[in-house]
Design an enzyme around this catalytic site. Structure first.
Site, PDB file in Angstrom:
ATOM      1  N   ASP A 171       0.838  -1.201   0.000  1.00 10.10           N
ATOM      2  CA  ASP A 171       0.000   0.000   0.000  1.00 10.10           C
ATOM      3  C   ASP A 171       0.874   1.252   0.000  1.00 10.10           C
ATOM      4  O   ASP A 171       1.607   1.501   0.963  1.00 10.10           O
ATOM      5  CB  ASP A 171      -0.861  -0.063   1.278  1.00 10.10           C
ATOM      6  CG  ASP A 171      -1.989   0.936   1.264  1.00 10.10           C
ATOM      7  OD1 ASP A 171      -2.235   1.545   0.215  1.00 10.10           O
ATOM      8  OD2 ASP A 171      -2.635   1.077   2.318  1.00 10.10           O
ATOM      9  N   ASP A 232      -9.937   4.295  -1.492  1.00 12.28           N
ATOM     10  CA  ASP A 232     -10.774   3.277  -0.860  1.00 12.28           C
ATOM     11  C   ASP A 232     -12.221   3.324  -1.347  1.00 12.28           C
ATOM     12  O   ASP A 232     -12.777   4.392  -1.607  1.00 12.28           O
ATOM     13  CB  ASP A 232     -10.797   3.490   0.655  1.00 12.28           C
ATOM     14  CG  ASP A 232      -9.452   3.197   1.275  1.00 12.28           C
ATOM     15  OD1 ASP A 232      -8.451   3.121   0.535  1.00 12.28           O
ATOM     16  OD2 ASP A 232      -9.393   3.037   2.504  1.00 12.28           O
TER      17      ASP A 232
HETATM   18  C1  GAL Z   1      -5.425   2.361   2.860  1.00 18.50           C
HETATM   19  C2  GAL Z   1      -5.921   1.221   2.023  1.00 18.50           C
HETATM   20  C3  GAL Z   1      -6.934   0.455   2.820  1.00 18.50           C
HETATM   21  C4  GAL Z   1      -6.289  -0.054   4.080  1.00 18.50           C
HETATM   22  C5  GAL Z   1      -5.675   1.102   4.858  1.00 18.50           C
HETATM   23  C6  GAL Z   1      -4.859   0.642   6.039  1.00 18.50           C
HETATM   24  O1  GAL Z   1      -4.478   3.050   2.144  1.00 18.50           O
HETATM   25  O2  GAL Z   1      -6.473   1.720   0.853  1.00 18.50           O
HETATM   26  O3  GAL Z   1      -7.457  -0.600   2.051  1.00 18.50           O
HETATM   27  O4  GAL Z   1      -5.302  -0.994   3.743  1.00 18.50           O
HETATM   28  O5  GAL Z   1      -4.831   1.863   4.043  1.00 18.50           O
HETATM   29  O6  GAL Z   1      -4.360   1.716   6.768  1.00 18.50           O
END
Ligand code: GAL
Length: 540
Positions: A171, A232
């Site tokens: 990520d 998201d």
């Molecule tokens: C975001 C991601 C989410 C989750 C989150 C965790 O960037 O898109 O799906 O993984 O971080 O902090």
């Protein structure tokens, strides 16, 4: 503390039963295309579960084990779901003195290897979250020290492999850098994972805390197995987020973002419109849950459930495990559906399937029940008698023409339409000359068939057949006679220069044995529909 989340809860009732009315004309079935074979960690879209959408940082080894148990006892595993992915917040915010990542001992006292062993003992696969740039998203938004893989790629990949990890969610979560730089950084970790010798699915997200770079770059498939197409997904029908912005999207924005990326999905490489919100905090209505699951399956998207599997209603379980819908997602042709008609809020999406059937989604994005009608040609089927099944109600019947249903607000009518025999009213409309390629490459021939046509557009299929020797790569070229153009293509790399078109094979076509065939398809714009093409096939 994690970053604030915005929620827009769509309160729309399921107001009517889907109905279908079919009327039509005589004709003929479509033909099935050869199924490509690939050597990838995930030859079909991964099916699984991830902790984030329901639990955020409130995770621990007990609830992950309980979730693995529930994945089996609920029937999710039997339906095909296999990855259990531990998202952000499993790790400490600093590496140990040797530079290794370490699990939070308050949450995972038995360690991640033991957790992976438990998940494997259930016949499931183990996934874990990591960050490539500097910090995980929780570390970034909570202003904590960082534990990214940057500079630690080999060490982290080896550690994950030693824990039995089968899936890494990587990520970005950093405002810096453009898509090309992001891809190069993701690739370093992909190379390190590959070097471990363990097949590990790499799921990347280039969009968090960043403008939405995913749609701007077509190369994600070279550096990952699946890539997030947006920020998201929110558990809402629509958030109003504009596609290029850094904001959470609803179901409808996700559809609009992924639609132009259609050709990027292929066996082993998937556009990922984000983890499922089906059943998450009961935010979506049952109708919306069905539409969400339907459209993700139409995209051959990874289906990573995000609800609490331990406390799942029968309704939600039935949606997640509907075998007919999962079969669309897991269809071996791995084709992302195309929006073949867009009448504002009323849309028709079509997805060719490996057995020659076509999946058809009639989607009502607006308010109020509306009739949506399409026909065989529009969804890429040749005329003929076709059987259909509506995959949520189980209604079956036959059609020779229209496909039509009353669809409730935010609902979908989802069909598998299958040619049911009969003689084609017209044979493949063109059989083109073959040409001999240079020895020792062998020779190939190619034929062209119109597989669908509509006002101002058409769908074509080209079948490439090897001659008396195997053909490992080929090129088919032709010119359109009346300025027609190609708008999309699949199972071949298609380029055009004016009216001259060249299609070259892609790796997953593999080597064609003597006499064997592979097909590729395309959508064309312009008229008239070319009924024959002068194709030149060269084994290269
Ligand atoms: C975001 C991601 C989410 C989750 C989150 C965790 O960037 O898109 O799906 O993984 O971080 O902090």
């Amino acid at each position: 503390m994690s970053r604030p989340r915005r929620w827009v809860i769509a309160a729309v009732a399921f107001t009517a039963t889907l109905g279908a009315a079919f009327v039509g004309v005589p004709g003929a079935p479509a033909t099935a295309e050869p199924v490509p074979t690939v050597q990838e960690p995930a030859p079909l879209p991964p099916l699984g579960w991830n902790s984030w959408n329901t639990f955020y940082c409130n995770i621990n080894e007990t609830m992950i084990r309980q979730t693995a148990d529930a994945m089996v006892s609920s029937g999710m595993a039997a339906a095909g779901y296999q990855y259990v992915v531990v998202d952000d917040c499993w790790m400490q915010d600093r590496r140990d003195s040797s530079g290794n990542l370490q699990a939070r001992t308050d949450r995972f006292p038995s360690g991640m290897k033991a957790l992976g062993d438990y998940i494997h003992s259930k016949g499931l696969k183990f996934g874990i979250y990591h960050a490539p740039r500097e910090k995980t998203c929780n570390q970034y938004f909570s202003n904590l020290p960082g534990t990214s893989s940057y500079g630690y790629e080999t060490r982290d990949a080896n550690l994950f492999a030693s824990w039995g990890v089968d899936f890494v969610k990587h990520d970005w979560c950093d405002p810096r850098d453009n898509a090309q730089t992001q891809a190069a950084v993701f690739k370093k970790f992909q190379d390190a994972l590959k070097a471990t010798g363990r097949p590990i699915v790499l799921s990347i997200n280039p969009n968090s805390a960043h403008s939405n770079t995913a749609p701007t770059y077509s190369g994600w498939g070279a550096v990952s197995d699946m890539w997030r197409t947006s920020e998201d997904l929110s558990a809402s029908w629509s958030t109003g987020c504009a596609p290029s912005n850094d904001c959470f999207v609803g179901i409808t924005e996700a559809l609009d973002i992924i639609e132009p990326m259609r050709e990027w999905t292929k066996p082993g490489q998937y556009n990922d419109p984000d983890m499922l919100m089906v059943g998450v905090r009961n935010a979506l209505t049952a109708t919306e849950n069905r539409s969400h699951q339907s459209m993700w399956a139409m995209f051959s998207a990874p289906l990573i459930a995000g609800n609490d599997l331990r406390n799942m209603s029968a309704d939600v379980r039935a949606i997640l495990t509907n075998r007919d819908v999962l079969a669309l997602d897991q269809d071996p042709l791995v084709r992302q559906a195309d929006r073949v008609r867009d009448d504002g809020n009323l849309e028709v999406w079509a997805k060719p399937l490996a057995d020659g059937s076509v999946a058809v989604a009639l989607l009502n994005r607006g308010t109020g029940t509306q009739r949506i009608t399409t026909n065989l040609a529009q969804v890429g089927l040749r005329s003929g008698t076709h059987t259909y099944k509506e995959l949520w109600t189980g209604a079956t019947g036959t059609t020779t023409g229209d496909i039509s249903a009353q669809v409730v607000s935010h609902g979908v009518a989802l069909y598998r339409v299958t040619p049911s025999g009969g003689t084609p009213s017209s044979p493949p409309v063109s059989s083109a000359p073959s040409s001999t390629g240079p020895d020792p490459a062998g020779a190939c021939s190619a034929t062209y068939t119109v597989t669908g046509q509509w006002n101002g557009g058409f769908q074509g299929e080209v079948k490439v057949t090897a001659g008396s020797r195997p053909v490992s790569s080929w090129q088919v070229s032709w010119s359109f006679p009346n300025g027609q153009t190609i708008t999309q293509a699949w199972n071949a790399r298609v380029t055009s220069s004016g009216s001259a078109i060249t299609a070259t094979n892609v790796d997953y076509n593999g080597t064609l044995g003597s006499g064997a065939s592979a097909s590729f398809g395309f959508l064309g714009a312009g008229s008239p529909v070319p009924t024959s093409l002068n194709l030149t096939c060269t084994a290269t």
